[in-house]
Motif scaffolding. Sequence first.
Motif, PDB file in Angstrom:
ATOM      1  N   LEU A  14      -3.112   4.774  -1.637  1.00 43.04           N
ATOM      2  CA  LEU A  14      -2.742   5.536  -2.826  1.00 43.04           C
ATOM      3  C   LEU A  14      -2.487   4.578  -3.987  1.00 43.04           C
ATOM      4  CD1 LEU A  14      -0.104   7.977  -1.244  1.00 43.04           C
ATOM      5  CD2 LEU A  14      -2.573   8.379  -1.539  1.00 43.04           C
ATOM      6  N   GLY A  15      -3.037   4.890  -5.140  1.00 47.01           N
ATOM      7  CA  GLY A  15      -2.659   4.200  -6.355  1.00 47.01           C
ATOM      8  C   GLY A  15      -1.432   4.887  -6.933  1.00 47.01           C
ATOM      9  N   VAL A  16      -0.419   4.111  -7.304  1.00 46.15           N
ATOM     10  CA  VAL A  16       0.833   4.702  -7.806  1.00 46.15           C
ATOM     11  C   VAL A  16       1.252   3.994  -9.095  1.00 46.15           C
ATOM     12  CG1 VAL A  16       1.607   5.444  -5.523  1.00 46.15           C
ATOM     13  CG2 VAL A  16       2.233   3.170  -6.337  1.00 46.15           C
ATOM     14  N   PRO A  17       1.819   4.748 -10.051  1.00 47.66           N
ATOM     15  CA  PRO A  17       2.167   4.144 -11.334  1.00 47.66           C
ATOM     16  C   PRO A  17       3.420   3.274 -11.300  1.00 47.66           C
ATOM     17  CG  PRO A  17       2.677   6.488 -11.338  1.00 47.66           C
ATOM     18  CD  PRO A  17       1.994   6.209 -10.044  1.00 47.66           C
ATOM     19  N   ASP A  18       4.276   3.485 -10.312  1.00 46.62           N
ATOM     20  CA  ASP A  18       5.499   2.677 -10.194  1.00 46.62           C
ATOM     21  C   ASP A  18       5.625   2.252  -8.738  1.00 46.62           C
ATOM     22  OD1 ASP A  18       8.087   1.687  -9.929  1.00 46.62           O
ATOM     23  OD2 ASP A  18       8.897   3.043 -11.461  1.00 46.62           O
ATOM     24  N   LEU A  19       5.126   1.065  -8.445  1.00 53.83           N
ATOM     25  CA  LEU A  19       5.064   0.616  -7.045  1.00 53.83           C
ATOM     26  C   LEU A  19       6.452   0.532  -6.415  1.00 53.83           C
ATOM     27  CD1 LEU A  19       3.264  -0.385  -4.724  1.00 53.83           C
ATOM     28  CD2 LEU A  19       3.491  -2.691  -5.660  1.00 53.83           C
ATOM     29  N   ASP A  20       7.427   0.021  -7.163  1.00 52.56           N
ATOM     30  CA  ASP A  20       8.772  -0.133  -6.596  1.00 52.56           C
ATOM     31  C   ASP A  20       9.383   1.223  -6.235  1.00 52.56           C
ATOM     32  OD1 ASP A  20       8.584  -2.842  -6.839  1.00 52.56           O
ATOM     33  OD2 ASP A  20       9.693  -2.951  -8.732  1.00 52.56           O
ATOM     34  N   ARG A  57      -0.876   0.839  -3.976  1.00 50.56           N
ATOM     35  CA  ARG A  57      -1.358  -0.149  -4.954  1.00 50.56           C
ATOM     36  C   ARG A  57      -0.922   0.286  -6.353  1.00 50.56           C
ATOM     37  NH1 ARG A  57      -4.954  -3.360  -2.125  1.00 50.56           N
ATOM     38  NH2 ARG A  57      -6.146  -2.355  -0.466  1.00 50.56           N
ATOM     39  N   GLN A  58      -0.418  -0.675  -7.103  1.00 53.47           N
ATOM     40  CA  GLN A  58      -0.011  -0.388  -8.485  1.00 53.47           C
ATOM     41  C   GLN A  58      -1.257  -0.008  -9.297  1.00 53.47           C
ATOM     42  OE1 GLN A  58       3.358  -1.013  -9.881  1.00 53.47           O
ATOM     43  NE2 GLN A  58       2.525   0.226 -11.539  1.00 53.47           N
ATOM     44  N   GLU A 240       5.659  14.413  -2.839  1.00 49.47           N
ATOM     45  CA  GLU A 240       6.332  13.121  -2.985  1.00 49.47           C
ATOM     46  C   GLU A 240       6.378  12.702  -4.469  1.00 49.47           C
ATOM     47  OE1 GLU A 240       3.800  11.308  -4.363  1.00 49.47           O
ATOM     48  OE2 GLU A 240       3.528   9.724  -2.845  1.00 49.47           O
ATOM     49  N   PRO A 241       7.063  11.609  -4.792  1.00 54.53           N
ATOM     50  CA  PRO A 241       7.350  11.309  -6.207  1.00 54.53           C
ATOM     51  C   PRO A 241       6.132  11.084  -7.103  1.00 54.53           C
ATOM     52  CG  PRO A 241       8.806  10.051  -4.779  1.00 54.53           C
ATOM     53  CD  PRO A 241       7.805  10.696  -3.893  1.00 54.53           C
ATOM     54  N   ASN A 242       4.991  10.767  -6.503  1.00 54.74           N
ATOM     55  CA  ASN A 242       3.779  10.568  -7.317  1.00 54.74           C
ATOM     56  C   ASN A 242       2.979  11.848  -7.493  1.00 54.74           C
ATOM     57  OD1 ASN A 242       3.947   7.509  -7.312  1.00 54.74           O
ATOM     58  ND2 ASN A 242       3.971   7.998  -5.122  1.00 54.74           N
TER      59      ASN A 242
END
Length: 316
Positions: A14-20, A57-58, A240-242
């Motif tokens: 998954l590509g995510v905008p906020d990795l942390d 992945r960011q 989930e958050p994304n």
Amino acid sequence: MINARVTGLRNVELGVPDLDKAAAFYRNVWGLEDVVSTGDTLHLRGTGAEHHVLTLRQRPKATFLGVHFAAANHAAVNKLHDQAKAHGATITSAPGALPRDEGGGYGFAMTSPEGQPVFVSSDVDRLDVGRQDHSRPTKLTHVVLNSSKTDAELAFFIEALGFRHSDSTDMMEFVRCTSDHHSLALVRTEGPSINHMAYEMTDIDGLMRGAGRMKQNGFNVEWGLGRHGPGNNVFTYFVEPNGFVTEYTTDVEQVDEATYTKHDAEFWRNFPGRPCRWGMAGHPSNRLKVAMAGGLIGEADADARCEDVMAKTLAR
Ligand SMILES: [Fe+2]
């Protein structure tokens, strides 16, 4: 003739905008554990032996980056590559060694007829069985993709990758590559996008403990608790958050290749316990409907447009 078959489902990327933020969710709430972090990428494991069951992945926005399947050995990877190429798949990375610090192995990458990124690999490191806690997922057990070219996608997974057809409903196709009733399903709708991913829990008590942890952290059960028709698995769905839909599931039907018979849409149309064999699960939330549609629709017209998507998903 099918010469080689994939032998399992490994992980999704998954590509995510906020990795942390995404990592904190999957680590502390969903119940996975870090395996290795490389630059803008984090691989996480379940309690089973698979090296990683999720890769984050960011990326500038939430993006489905692909699904990974297992093959038995190098020869099988090569055969699957040739089979996929002959089927017309677009090979995006030829068979070769995979990064040593990310579990290693040997594999290749391609896109499905509709453009979904698909990876096949063998000889990836196995881990010692993880910390035993049945409230945490053992493995990734199925991925459901939204598809607008469903027949072409179905043929690709069966003829190029060796999946077996477990069940058809009016709007979904379920295919397997292990004894699990399905490791992959396709929804006849707008696509391509990811509908949801499902993580296996050891048992119903573990599933409920996981769902309780989600609830305590502010994530509503958006659909469930229930037991599906096709696959017979117990389910709870979350956003989930994304914005991806993720499921805790357990007790999926185990297929005996010698005796199993595929059911067609007519069978499921007349099946009394649908969409929940227990009669427990009501309708999914509108929020879930939007998220399952894979971000193809905006909030404003979501309810109207996703009715179709979800009617199809729920028809299982
Ligand atoms: Fe599912």
